[in-house]
Design a protein around this motif. Structure first.
Motif, PDB file in Angstrom:
ATOM      1  N   LYS A  25     103.246   4.249  -3.757  1.00  0.00           N
ATOM      2  CA  LYS A  25     103.093   3.378  -2.595  1.00  0.00           C
ATOM      3  C   LYS A  25     103.177   1.907  -3.015  1.00  0.00           C
ATOM      4  O   LYS A  25     103.787   1.087  -2.316  1.00  0.00           O
ATOM      5  CB  LYS A  25     101.764   3.650  -1.888  1.00  0.00           C
ATOM      6  CG  LYS A  25     101.554   2.760  -0.680  1.00  0.00           C
ATOM      7  CD  LYS A  25     100.393   3.187   0.179  1.00  0.00           C
ATOM      8  CE  LYS A  25     100.310   2.353   1.459  1.00  0.00           C
ATOM      9  NZ  LYS A  25     100.387   0.900   1.248  1.00  0.00           N
ATOM     10  N   ALA A  26     102.629   1.593  -4.172  1.00  0.00           N
ATOM     11  CA  ALA A  26     102.682   0.195  -4.644  1.00  0.00           C
ATOM     12  C   ALA A  26     104.129  -0.241  -4.871  1.00  0.00           C
ATOM     13  O   ALA A  26     104.492  -1.380  -4.557  1.00  0.00           O
ATOM     14  CB  ALA A  26     101.868   0.053  -5.926  1.00  0.00           C
ATOM     15  N   GLU A  27     104.965   0.659  -5.403  1.00  0.00           N
ATOM     16  CA  GLU A  27     106.374   0.302  -5.628  1.00  0.00           C
ATOM     17  C   GLU A  27     107.097   0.111  -4.300  1.00  0.00           C
ATOM     18  O   GLU A  27     107.920  -0.798  -4.155  1.00  0.00           O
ATOM     19  CB  GLU A  27     107.061   1.385  -6.467  1.00  0.00           C
ATOM     20  CG  GLU A  27     106.615   1.345  -7.921  1.00  0.00           C
ATOM     21  CD  GLU A  27     107.262   2.403  -8.789  1.00  0.00           C
ATOM     22  OE1 GLU A  27     107.121   2.304 -10.018  1.00  0.00           O
ATOM     23  OE2 GLU A  27     107.904   3.337  -8.241  1.00  0.00           O
ATOM     24  N   ILE A  28     106.807   0.974  -3.330  1.00  0.00           N
ATOM     25  CA  ILE A  28     107.436   0.820  -2.011  1.00  0.00           C
ATOM     26  C   ILE A  28     106.943  -0.463  -1.349  1.00  0.00           C
ATOM     27  O   ILE A  28     107.729  -1.221  -0.765  1.00  0.00           O
ATOM     28  CB  ILE A  28     107.172   2.061  -1.133  1.00  0.00           C
ATOM     29  CG1 ILE A  28     107.916   3.259  -1.725  1.00  0.00           C
ATOM     30  CG2 ILE A  28     107.604   1.808   0.322  1.00  0.00           C
ATOM     31  CD1 ILE A  28     107.580   4.589  -1.077  1.00  0.00           C
ATOM     32  N   ASP A  29     105.663  -0.768  -1.473  1.00  0.00           N
ATOM     33  CA  ASP A  29     105.127  -2.013  -0.894  1.00  0.00           C
ATOM     34  C   ASP A  29     105.801  -3.240  -1.502  1.00  0.00           C
ATOM     35  O   ASP A  29     106.090  -4.218  -0.794  1.00  0.00           O
ATOM     36  CB  ASP A  29     103.609  -2.093  -1.097  1.00  0.00           C
ATOM     37  CG  ASP A  29     102.852  -1.172  -0.157  1.00  0.00           C
ATOM     38  OD1 ASP A  29     103.472  -0.659   0.807  1.00  0.00           O
ATOM     39  OD2 ASP A  29     101.654  -0.941  -0.391  1.00  0.00           O
ATOM     40  N   ALA A  30     106.083  -3.200  -2.804  1.00  0.00           N
ATOM     41  CA  ALA A  30     106.766  -4.328  -3.454  1.00  0.00           C
ATOM     42  C   ALA A  30     108.193  -4.462  -2.917  1.00  0.00           C
ATOM     43  O   ALA A  30     108.696  -5.573  -2.732  1.00  0.00           O
ATOM     44  CB  ALA A  30     106.766  -4.138  -4.969  1.00  0.00           C
ATOM     45  N   ALA A  31     108.841  -3.322  -2.650  1.00  0.00           N
ATOM     46  CA  ALA A  31     110.194  -3.351  -2.076  1.00  0.00           C
ATOM     47  C   ALA A  31     110.148  -3.941  -0.657  1.00  0.00           C
ATOM     48  O   ALA A  31     110.997  -4.760  -0.287  1.00  0.00           O
ATOM     49  CB  ALA A  31     110.793  -1.946  -2.060  1.00  0.00           C
ATOM     50  N   ILE A  74     114.710   0.918  -6.200  1.00  0.00           N
ATOM     51  CA  ILE A  74     114.226  -0.380  -6.655  1.00  0.00           C
ATOM     52  C   ILE A  74     114.932  -0.756  -7.958  1.00  0.00           C
ATOM     53  O   ILE A  74     115.245   0.109  -8.777  1.00  0.00           O
ATOM     54  CB  ILE A  74     112.689  -0.389  -6.874  1.00  0.00           C
ATOM     55  CG1 ILE A  74     112.241   0.809  -7.719  1.00  0.00           C
ATOM     56  CG2 ILE A  74     111.959  -0.420  -5.532  1.00  0.00           C
ATOM     57  CD1 ILE A  74     110.755   0.780  -8.076  1.00  0.00           C
ATOM     58  N   ALA A  75     115.186  -2.055  -8.097  1.00  0.00           N
ATOM     59  CA  ALA A  75     115.673  -2.614  -9.359  1.00  0.00           C
ATOM     60  C   ALA A  75     114.519  -3.404  -9.957  1.00  0.00           C
ATOM     61  O   ALA A  75     113.957  -4.289  -9.295  1.00  0.00           O
ATOM     62  CB  ALA A  75     116.880  -3.521  -9.114  1.00  0.00           C
ATOM     63  N   LEU A  76     114.154  -3.066 -11.180  1.00  0.00           N
ATOM     64  CA  LEU A  76     112.997  -3.665 -11.834  1.00  0.00           C
ATOM     65  C   LEU A  76     113.431  -4.445 -13.065  1.00  0.00           C
ATOM     66  O   LEU A  76     114.210  -3.947 -13.880  1.00  0.00           O
ATOM     67  CB  LEU A  76     112.014  -2.576 -12.291  1.00  0.00           C
ATOM     68  CG  LEU A  76     111.326  -1.776 -11.207  1.00  0.00           C
ATOM     69  CD1 LEU A  76     110.651  -0.556 -11.810  1.00  0.00           C
ATOM     70  CD2 LEU A  76     110.308  -2.627 -10.466  1.00  0.00           C
ATOM     71  N   ARG A  77     112.926  -5.672 -13.162  1.00  0.00           N
ATOM     72  CA  ARG A  77     113.072  -6.446 -14.402  1.00  0.00           C
ATOM     73  C   ARG A  77     111.667  -6.615 -14.936  1.00  0.00           C
ATOM     74  O   ARG A  77     110.842  -7.259 -14.308  1.00  0.00           O
ATOM     75  CB  ARG A  77     113.711  -7.801 -14.115  1.00  0.00           C
ATOM     76  CG  ARG A  77     114.043  -8.583 -15.370  1.00  0.00           C
ATOM     77  CD  ARG A  77     114.698  -9.895 -15.048  1.00  0.00           C
ATOM     78  NE  ARG A  77     113.850 -10.696 -14.169  1.00  0.00           N
ATOM     79  CZ  ARG A  77     114.208 -11.884 -13.676  1.00  0.00           C
ATOM     80  NH1 ARG A  77     115.394 -12.369 -13.937  1.00  0.00           N
ATOM     81  NH2 ARG A  77     113.388 -12.556 -12.900  1.00  0.00           N
ATOM     82  N   ARG A  78     111.421  -5.993 -16.100  1.00  0.00           N
ATOM     83  CA  ARG A  78     110.043  -5.778 -16.547  1.00  0.00           C
ATOM     84  C   ARG A  78     109.307  -5.115 -15.369  1.00  0.00           C
ATOM     85  O   ARG A  78     109.756  -4.101 -14.874  1.00  0.00           O
ATOM     86  CB  ARG A  78     109.401  -7.069 -17.035  1.00  0.00           C
ATOM     87  CG  ARG A  78     110.049  -7.537 -18.359  1.00  0.00           C
ATOM     88  CD  ARG A  78     109.453  -8.823 -18.889  1.00  0.00           C
ATOM     89  NE  ARG A  78     109.873  -9.990 -18.138  1.00  0.00           N
ATOM     90  CZ  ARG A  78     111.035 -10.624 -18.344  1.00  0.00           C
ATOM     91  NH1 ARG A  78     111.865 -10.197 -19.268  1.00  0.00           N
ATOM     92  NH2 ARG A  78     111.361 -11.668 -17.628  1.00  0.00           N
TER      93      ARG A  78
END
Ligand SMILES: CC(C)(COP(=O)(O)OP(=O)(O)OC[C@H]1O[C@@H](n2cnc3c(N)ncnc32)[C@H](O)[C@@H]1OP(=O)(O)O)[C@@H](O)C(=O)NCCC(=O)NCCS
Length: 145
Positions: A9-15, A46-50
């Motif tokens: 959920k945290a990753e989706i919230d960041a998106a 999602i694309a993550l940099r670090r």
């Protein structure tokens, strides 16, 4: 930069926060239109940099096709290939799910980006949220890379 499906959920919230920065903040689309109630049924890439979320899009599967929506890359890191990585990952997932094509409603100002990524425009311009759009699609050959 790594590109993958959002898992928490945290990753989706960041998106969603990135989408609001881009579509509400930059483009003036209302937050209500941006967060449209369809996120729960979507697959979020999602694309993550670090640990920083710098790109996202979502996928919804309908009638054998994969509809790609809400493509957004953080303003400071555009034209570095992040959007293309998201499209490539989306096509890979769509193919694995057995979809016959990827389709999307492209803002006309983003059409050159999608064309560079292998999508073709079709038909007339239409408005969504007051912004000119065009249908774009990319057939997925079964078994092809
Ligand atoms: C559209 C968007 C997602 C593209 O992401 P990006 O990471 O900058 O795209 P890439 O770097 O992967 O670009 C891939 C290719 O597309 C083309 N391209 C990208 N942006 C372009 C632009 N603004 N105009 C023309 N061509 C463009 C280029 O050929 C690029 O290759 P290059 O590296 O040789 O220039 C990004 O600009 C964005 O988030 N815009 C705001 C939100 C938005 O409008 N989303 C689309 C809604 S339909």
């Amino acid at each position: 930069v790594s590109v993958r499906v959002a898992e928490t959920k945290a990753e989706i919230d960041a998106a969603l926060a990135l989408r609001l920065r881009v579509f509400a903040g930059e483009q003036g689309i209302s937050a209500e239109a941006e967060i449209d109630g369809l996120d729960a049924e979507a697959t979020h890439l999602i694309a993550l940099r670090r640990s920083e979320t710098i790109g996202t899009c979502r996928l919804r599967f309908r009638r054998g096709a994969c509809k790609l929506e809400r493509m957004a890359v953080e303003e400071g890191v555009r034209r570095l290939g992040v959007g293309r990585r998201l499209i490539d990952a989306a096509a890979g997932i769509a193919r694995a799910e057995g979809a016959s094509e990827v389709l999307l409603h492209a803002q006309r100002r983003a059409e050159a980006f999608y064309a560079a990524c292998g999508l073709e425009a079709e038909g007339e311009t239409f408005l969504e949220e007051g912004i000119p759009h065009v249908l774009m699609r990319m057939p997925l050959a079964a078994g092809a890379q």
